[in-house]
Write an enzyme that holds these catalytic residues in place. Sequence first.
Site, PDB file in Angstrom:
ATOM      1  N   ASN A  15      46.245  37.475  38.951  1.00 22.52           N
ATOM      2  CA  ASN A  15      45.436  36.193  39.288  1.00 22.52           C
ATOM      3  C   ASN A  15      44.565  35.805  38.183  1.00 22.52           C
ATOM      4  O   ASN A  15      44.157  34.612  38.588  1.00 22.52           O
ATOM      5  CB  ASN A  15      44.927  36.360  40.837  1.00 22.52           C
ATOM      6  CG  ASN A  15      45.929  36.650  41.751  1.00 22.52           C
ATOM      7  OD1 ASN A  15      47.107  36.063  41.817  1.00 22.52           O
ATOM      8  ND2 ASN A  15      45.657  37.706  42.642  1.00 22.52           N
ATOM      9  N   ARG A  22      41.689  28.602  40.008  1.00 23.39           N
ATOM     10  CA  ARG A  22      41.544  29.340  41.245  1.00 23.39           C
ATOM     11  C   ARG A  22      40.101  29.368  41.404  1.00 23.39           C
ATOM     12  O   ARG A  22      39.267  29.897  40.762  1.00 23.39           O
ATOM     13  CB  ARG A  22      42.139  30.731  40.692  1.00 23.39           C
ATOM     14  CG  ARG A  22      41.711  31.889  41.938  1.00 23.39           C
ATOM     15  CD  ARG A  22      42.043  33.131  40.921  1.00 23.39           C
ATOM     16  NE  ARG A  22      41.809  34.132  41.994  1.00 23.39           N
ATOM     17  CZ  ARG A  22      41.528  35.530  41.882  1.00 23.39           C
ATOM     18  NH1 ARG A  22      41.368  35.774  40.393  1.00 23.39           N
ATOM     19  NH2 ARG A  22      41.360  36.131  42.590  1.00 23.39           N
ATOM     20  N   TYR A  27      34.706  31.457  40.372  1.00 19.84           N
ATOM     21  CA  TYR A  27      35.217  31.897  39.069  1.00 19.84           C
ATOM     22  C   TYR A  27      34.769  30.949  38.082  1.00 19.84           C
ATOM     23  O   TYR A  27      34.899  31.307  36.867  1.00 19.84           O
ATOM     24  CB  TYR A  27      36.618  32.456  39.243  1.00 19.84           C
ATOM     25  CG  TYR A  27      36.706  33.688  40.316  1.00 19.84           C
ATOM     26  CD1 TYR A  27      36.367  34.760  40.031  1.00 19.84           C
ATOM     27  CD2 TYR A  27      37.782  33.320  41.231  1.00 19.84           C
ATOM     28  CE1 TYR A  27      36.474  35.729  41.092  1.00 19.84           C
ATOM     29  CE2 TYR A  27      38.094  34.326  42.194  1.00 19.84           C
ATOM     30  CZ  TYR A  27      37.290  35.640  42.020  1.00 19.84           C
ATOM     31  OH  TYR A  27      37.676  36.596  42.662  1.00 19.84           O
ATOM     32  N   ASN A  78      39.249  43.656  33.371  1.00 17.14           N
ATOM     33  CA  ASN A  78      39.077  43.009  34.599  1.00 17.14           C
ATOM     34  C   ASN A  78      40.201  43.069  35.382  1.00 17.14           C
ATOM     35  O   ASN A  78      41.219  42.270  34.893  1.00 17.14           O
ATOM     36  CB  ASN A  78      38.490  41.643  34.085  1.00 17.14           C
ATOM     37  CG  ASN A  78      38.395  40.961  35.695  1.00 17.14           C
ATOM     38  OD1 ASN A  78      38.708  41.342  36.553  1.00 17.14           O
ATOM     39  ND2 ASN A  78      37.532  39.791  35.553  1.00 17.14           N
ATOM     40  N   ALA A  81      41.850  42.185  41.741  1.00 13.80           N
ATOM     41  CA  ALA A  81      41.864  43.023  42.960  1.00 13.80           C
ATOM     42  C   ALA A  81      42.250  44.292  42.846  1.00 13.80           C
ATOM     43  O   ALA A  81      42.057  45.202  43.805  1.00 13.80           O
ATOM     44  CB  ALA A  81      42.666  42.248  44.001  1.00 13.80           C
ATOM     45  N   HIS A  84      39.988  47.516  43.164  1.00 15.03           N
ATOM     46  CA  HIS A  84      39.470  47.889  44.624  1.00 15.03           C
ATOM     47  C   HIS A  84      40.685  48.974  45.148  1.00 15.03           C
ATOM     48  O   HIS A  84      40.041  49.539  46.044  1.00 15.03           O
ATOM     49  CB  HIS A  84      39.241  46.747  45.545  1.00 15.03           C
ATOM     50  CG  HIS A  84      38.336  45.545  45.092  1.00 15.03           C
ATOM     51  ND1 HIS A  84      37.160  45.855  44.378  1.00 15.03           N
ATOM     52  CD2 HIS A  84      38.650  44.433  44.706  1.00 15.03           C
ATOM     53  CE1 HIS A  84      36.698  44.652  43.917  1.00 15.03           C
ATOM     54  NE2 HIS A  84      37.716  43.778  44.054  1.00 15.03           N
ATOM     55  N   ASP A  91      43.845  56.578  37.157  1.00 10.85           N
ATOM     56  CA  ASP A  91      44.590  57.750  36.389  1.00 10.85           C
ATOM     57  C   ASP A  91      44.928  57.378  35.021  1.00 10.85           C
ATOM     58  O   ASP A  91      44.745  58.215  34.245  1.00 10.85           O
ATOM     59  CB  ASP A  91      45.780  58.047  37.347  1.00 10.85           C
ATOM     60  CG  ASP A  91      45.231  59.142  38.419  1.00 10.85           C
ATOM     61  OD1 ASP A  91      44.169  59.137  38.714  1.00 10.85           O
ATOM     62  OD2 ASP A  91      46.262  59.369  39.031  1.00 10.85           O
ATOM     63  N   GLU A 102      34.129  48.173  32.404  1.00 17.88           N
ATOM     64  CA  GLU A 102      34.835  47.485  33.732  1.00 17.88           C
ATOM     65  C   GLU A 102      34.135  45.954  33.617  1.00 17.88           C
ATOM     66  O   GLU A 102      32.750  46.133  33.559  1.00 17.88           O
ATOM     67  CB  GLU A 102      34.771  48.115  34.861  1.00 17.88           C
ATOM     68  CG  GLU A 102      35.259  47.428  36.137  1.00 17.88           C
ATOM     69  CD  GLU A 102      34.786  48.137  37.379  1.00 17.88           C
ATOM     70  OE1 GLU A 102      34.642  49.500  37.389  1.00 17.88           O
ATOM     71  OE2 GLU A 102      34.704  47.586  38.565  1.00 17.88           O
ATOM     72  N   HIS A 104      33.615  41.828  35.651  1.00 17.51           N
ATOM     73  CA  HIS A 104      33.988  41.143  36.528  1.00 17.51           C
ATOM     74  C   HIS A 104      33.190  39.768  36.127  1.00 17.51           C
ATOM     75  O   HIS A 104      32.299  39.902  35.740  1.00 17.51           O
ATOM     76  CB  HIS A 104      33.650  41.745  37.939  1.00 17.51           C
ATOM     77  CG  HIS A 104      34.341  42.737  38.221  1.00 17.51           C
ATOM     78  ND1 HIS A 104      35.867  42.840  38.519  1.00 17.51           N
ATOM     79  CD2 HIS A 104      34.101  43.964  38.439  1.00 17.51           C
ATOM     80  CE1 HIS A 104      36.327  44.089  38.818  1.00 17.51           C
ATOM     81  NE2 HIS A 104      35.188  44.838  38.565  1.00 17.51           N
ATOM     82  N   SER A 106      32.761  37.293  38.982  1.00 14.61           N
ATOM     83  CA  SER A 106      31.660  37.250  40.025  1.00 14.61           C
ATOM     84  C   SER A 106      31.075  38.856  40.347  1.00 14.61           C
ATOM     85  O   SER A 106      31.364  39.669  39.362  1.00 14.61           O
ATOM     86  CB  SER A 106      32.599  37.055  41.265  1.00 14.61           C
ATOM     87  OG  SER A 106      33.659  38.155  41.536  1.00 14.61           O
ATOM     88  N   ARG A 111      29.836  40.258  47.478  1.00 15.55           N
ATOM     89  CA  ARG A 111      31.054  39.387  48.374  1.00 15.55           C
ATOM     90  C   ARG A 111      31.527  40.182  49.436  1.00 15.55           C
ATOM     91  O   ARG A 111      31.004  41.281  49.886  1.00 15.55           O
ATOM     92  CB  ARG A 111      32.265  39.290  47.134  1.00 15.55           C
ATOM     93  CG  ARG A 111      31.495  38.152  46.208  1.00 15.55           C
ATOM     94  CD  ARG A 111      32.522  37.809  44.869  1.00 15.55           C
ATOM     95  NE  ARG A 111      33.821  37.247  45.580  1.00 15.55           N
ATOM     96  CZ  ARG A 111      34.728  36.870  45.029  1.00 15.55           C
ATOM     97  NH1 ARG A 111      35.059  37.609  43.885  1.00 15.55           N
ATOM     98  NH2 ARG A 111      35.842  36.438  45.698  1.00 15.55           N
ATOM     99  N   ARG A 115      35.696  44.466  48.571  1.00 11.58           N
ATOM    100  CA  ARG A 115      35.192  44.397  47.185  1.00 11.58           C
ATOM    101  C   ARG A 115      34.311  45.334  46.582  1.00 11.58           C
ATOM    102  O   ARG A 115      33.736  45.236  45.479  1.00 11.58           O
ATOM    103  CB  ARG A 115      34.828  42.917  46.630  1.00 11.58           C
ATOM    104  CG  ARG A 115      36.087  41.855  46.909  1.00 11.58           C
ATOM    105  CD  ARG A 115      35.644  40.539  46.362  1.00 11.58           C
ATOM    106  NE  ARG A 115      36.431  39.549  47.079  1.00 11.58           N
ATOM    107  CZ  ARG A 115      37.594  39.027  46.747  1.00 11.58           C
ATOM    108  NH1 ARG A 115      38.358  39.667  45.407  1.00 11.58           N
ATOM    109  NH2 ARG A 115      38.212  38.346  47.406  1.00 11.58           N
TER     110      ARG A 115
HETATM  111  C1  DQA Z   1      37.262  39.823  39.975  1.00 13.89           C
HETATM  112  C2  DQA Z   1      36.510  40.272  41.203  1.00 13.89           C
HETATM  113  C3  DQA Z   1      37.855  40.811  42.280  1.00 13.89           C
HETATM  114  O1  DQA Z   1      37.357  41.338  43.456  1.00 13.89           O
HETATM  115  C4  DQA Z   1      38.885  39.765  42.416  1.00 13.89           C
HETATM  116  O2  DQA Z   1      40.119  40.223  43.214  1.00 13.89           O
HETATM  117  C5  DQA Z   1      39.304  39.038  41.093  1.00 13.89           C
HETATM  118  C6  DQA Z   1      38.296  38.682  40.309  1.00 13.89           C
HETATM  119  C7  DQA Z   1      36.065  38.814  39.274  1.00 13.89           C
HETATM  120  O3  DQA Z   1      36.273  38.847  37.974  1.00 13.89           O
HETATM  121  O4  DQA Z   1      35.211  38.571  39.798  1.00 13.89           O
HETATM  122  O5  DQA Z   1      40.609  39.001  40.989  1.00 13.89           O
HETATM  123  O6  DQA Z   1      37.609  41.022  39.223  1.00 13.89           O
END
Ligand code: DQA
Length: 155
Positions: A15, A22, A27, A78, A81, A84, A91, A102, A104, A106, A111, A115
Site C-alpha cells: 500500500n 492514501r 501519511y 517500511n 501493515a 505487525h 525470519d 525499521e 514508518h 506515522s 495509533r 499497530r
Molecule cells: C506504516 C504504518 C503501518 O501501520 C501501516 O500499515 C502502513 C504504513 C507507516 O509508514 O506509518 O501501511 O508503516
Amino acid sequence: MTSHEREVLLISGPNLDLLGEREPEIYGTETLASHVATALAAAARYDLSLRHFQSNHEGDLIEAIHAARGTAVAIVINAGALTHTSWALHDALAAFDGVIIELHLSNPAARESFRHTSVIAPVADGVIAGFGALGYELALTAVERCLEERAKGAS
Ligand code: DQA
C-alpha cells in the site's frame, strides 16, 4: 570504499505505492517516489548507493531480502501493515547480516492497538517512526552511524 560497495536496499511494503493518495491526513501528500528521492539524496551524502524495491506481495519482499544477502550493507524497511504480522519477514531479516532500520511515516504506537506490535523490531538495529518524510533522511543517517559503529567494533 566506494559507494558501489556500500549499497543500501530500501524496501517499501504493501500500500505504500498509494502514498500521496492514501489517507493523506495520516501519511501526508508526498508520493513514494518523492520519499525515495529524499533517501537517494541522503544516501549520496554518505557515499552510499541506494536501491528501492516496493511490492504489495509478502513473498516478493522476502525474495528481495534474500537477494540483499551478501550484496547490500544495510536494509531500510517500511513493511507497511506486514510490520505487525509477518513472522516470515522477521525470519528473512534475521538471515541478513547487515544493518536493519525499521521505518514508518506515522507513529504506530500512537495509533490503533493492532499497530503497537512490530514483529520486525526485534531483528532491527533501531526504529524510526512518526517523522513523515524526514524519516527517510533520518534512516540513512542511522544506517551510516550503525555502519561506523560496526566498523569500529570490527577493528
Ligand atoms: C506504516 C504504518 C503501518 O501501520 C501501516 O500499515 C502502513 C504504513 C507507516 O509508514 O506509518 O501501511 O508503516
